[in-house]
Structures are given as C-alpha cells and as structure tokens.
Write a protein that holds these residues in place. Structure first.
Motif, short mmCIF file in Angstrom:
data_model
loop_
_atom_site.label_atom_id
_atom_site.label_comp_id
_atom_site.label_asym_id
_atom_site.label_seq_id
_atom_site.Cartn_x
_atom_site.Cartn_y
_atom_site.Cartn_z
N ASP A 54 0.84 -1.19 0.00
CA ASP A 54 0.00 0.00 0.00
C ASP A 54 0.88 1.24 0.00
OD1 ASP A 54 -1.83 2.04 0.33
OD2 ASP A 54 -2.79 1.18 2.10
N THR A 72 0.09 4.28 0.03
CA THR A 72 -0.40 5.35 0.91
C THR A 72 0.00 5.12 2.37
OG1 THR A 72 -2.56 4.32 1.32
CG2 THR A 72 -2.36 5.74 -0.62
N ARG A 73 0.45 3.90 2.69
CA ARG A 73 0.94 3.60 4.04
C ARG A 73 2.45 3.32 4.02
NH1 ARG A 73 -1.74 -0.98 6.80
NH2 ARG A 73 -2.06 -1.92 4.74
N ARG A 82 6.42 5.08 3.68
CA ARG A 82 7.18 6.32 3.85
C ARG A 82 8.66 6.03 3.66
NH1 ARG A 82 5.97 4.52 8.98
NH2 ARG A 82 7.62 4.64 10.55
N TYR A 91 6.20 11.02 2.07
CA TYR A 91 4.97 10.25 1.93
C TYR A 91 4.51 10.33 0.48
CZ TYR A 91 4.71 10.19 7.03
OH TYR A 91 4.99 9.99 8.37
N MET A 115 1.36 10.64 -1.88
CA MET A 115 -0.07 10.97 -1.97
C MET A 115 -0.55 11.01 -3.42
SD MET A 115 -0.23 11.13 1.20
CE MET A 115 -1.98 11.47 1.33
N GLY A 116 0.31 10.69 -4.36
CA GLY A 116 0.00 10.73 -5.78
C GLY A 116 1.30 10.69 -6.54
N ARG A 152 0.09 1.62 -6.92
CA ARG A 152 -0.27 1.42 -5.52
C ARG A 152 0.69 0.49 -4.80
NH1 ARG A 152 -6.69 0.11 -6.48
NH2 ARG A 152 -7.35 2.22 -7.14
#
Length: 306
Positions: A187, A189-190, A192, A218, A220-221, A274
C-alpha cells in the motif's frame, strides 16, 4: 560496502558453478542464482537484476506483472541501469547534452547486451560481474567511449551493486546515471521513506523548482523528485523495512507515477502505482560527474533489511 566472509571465494568457469546457472527468461539470456541462503536473477541485457531474496521469501524488488523480456525492450521493474545519462537528455547539464544524439531517456545500457566477466562463489556469498564496452557501436546515439563494469554481490546480509565507469575516450567525459531500484509495497499510501528530512530537492512536477523536505517522504499521488542527498535511506512499508546505503552518490531520485501516469506507461498495470516506489541511487542534476582521460568512478548501493 558489503561485508566479506572470512573464507576466500572460488572463481569457477561456466559449467563448474555450484549455485549459478544459465537460464532463459522470456527471450532473454539470464544468470540465475539458487544458493541455500538466497536467490537472484540477472538478465545479460541491461545487466538487469530482476530478483533478489533470501531463500523461500518474496522478491525484495518490485517487478511488473506486465514486464516483457524481449531484445531491445527495457524491463519494467527490478533495478534498471540508467547509463551514461539519466532521465531526459534535454534536462541534463550541457556537458552531457553535447554528447547525446537521441531524445530517449535513461541512456542505452538498460537495453544493451552486457558480457559476463566473472562468477565467484562460496558457502556464504555469490559475486557476478558483467561489462559493457561502449564505443563505436553506440555512435549513433552517443559520442564517447567508456567501460562500464557492474558487480553484484549477494549474501545473507543483502544485495550490493557497484557500477564502475572508466573513461576510455581521448577527452574528458561527463555522465549522469542511476541504479533505478523498484521496491514493492502492499500500500503506497501507508509507505514512507526516511532519511531525506531537511534535504533540498528538485520537484520535476512543479517546473523543476526547488523545495525542502520536511520529515519523511509520503506518497499521496505522482511523485518525481531529485534530492540533493546521498544519505542512508529506509523505506518503510506495512510489510517490511528496506535500507539503502548508497556510495559514490550525492543525489537520490524518488519516483511513483501515480494513477494517471500509470495508465500511460508501457508494461505497467493501471493500478501498479499502488504497490511500488522507486528509490534511485544516482549521480543526477548537479551531482553529475566528469571523468578525465582514464579516470574511473563507482556508483553503488547496498540493499538490506532495515
């Protein structure tokens, strides 16, 4: 640099290797390592590492489900070698642009056929070296003459790659380059990236303007940044922590195509963004290197569990 075992390794001729064997992946010739402690696979085209893991583990690298192993086609995933220029030639410094005769990004090494130089094995490690003598054969796309030697060192600690460039031309040579490491994540989005806090970077998505990183990176897109840092990095995902220790590098490229660009990329699933990120050990932007006649430079990365 990777630690060496106390026991000397043994260099063997093809056919005498204990853990390394020839293999065909798609239409490409490759070297496969099946060691009791770890596994790896490298295609001769591009000197491209497409797999590394400890035995009975998942691949430490992300490889596209749509990757095609065909002559002359770049492989999507693993660790492509971007050489002797990185990215869009038009965005490179004048000293590099002056020698590039094509608009194609990332150089020609990732689709060139490399030559096997050596396989060295022991009970604890395997080392494989490949070379590319880039001279007249590439004169239609590049003015220069250089020898690229790449060495892969596999052990239980992890995987180390060292790319050494030697200028064989009769004039100084400028180059930009990257080891374009694709890492998996369940994922994005989780996920870093640690180690770039307070570093300046070029945001290529915002007209190549400079910014300063505040804390972890992070996703985010779509992300496409060139950081002015060669510090140790840790990619943290819901499944694992991966440490990247670069050397010969003062720049790091961080990339994820995001949902829109993913649909335009070749050999890339629409939703693949993703599940991956790229953390590239580089000599990019202002970190490009100039080699005098006969001079060498080594760019490398050690990838281990964080």
């Amino acid at each position: 640099m990777a630690e060496r075992s106390d026991k000397p390794s043994t260099t063997l001729a093809p056919g005498q290797w204990s853990f390394t064997r020839w293999k065909t992946i798609g239409q490409l010739e490759a070297l496969e390592v099946q060691h009791p402690l770890f596994e790896a696979a490298i295609t001769l085209q591009g000197a491209h590492l497409v797999h590394f893991s400890h035995s009975n583990e998942k691949n430490w690298l992300w490889l596209s489900d749509l990757a095609r192993f065909q002559p002359g086609r770049a492989i999507r995933g693993g660790i492509p070698v971007c050489w002797p220029w990185f990215g869009d030639p038009a965005r490179n410094p004048p000293a590099i642009r002056a020698h590039v005769k094509t608009p194609s990004a990332h150089g020609f090494a990732r689709t060139a056929l490399w030559q096997l130089e050596d396989v060295s094995e022991s009970a604890h490690e395997v080392e494989i070296s490949l070379s590319l003598n880039a001279g007249d054969e590439f004169h239609e796309v590049w003015e220069g003459h250089a020898l690229a030697l790449i060495t892969f060192h596999f052990s239980l600690r992890g995987c180390q790659i060292a790319l050494t460039t030697t200028n064989l031309a009769h004039a100084p040579m400028a180059l930009s380059q990257a080891l374009h490491t694709y890492l998996p994540t369940p994922d994005i989005t989780r996920t870093r990236l640690l180690g770039l806090g307070n570093s300046q970077y070029i945001d290529t998505l915002k007209d190549w303007n400079y910014a300063t990183q505040d804390g972890p990176v992070y996703f985010m897109g779509e992300t496409d940044r060139i950081y002015e840092s060669g510090d140790v990095l840790v990619a943290t995902t819901p499944e694992r922590r991966t440490k990247l220790i670069g050397f010969g590098s003062d720049s790091t490229v961080v990339w994820n195509p995001g949902p829109e660009k993913a649909q335009r990329l070749s050999d890339f699933p629409d939703t693949g963004w993703r599940n991956m990120l790229c953390v590239e050990t580089a000599n990019a932007a202002g970190d490009y290197r100039v080699l005098n006649i006969g001079q060498s430079h080594t760019l490398g990365v050690l990838i281990e569990r964080g």
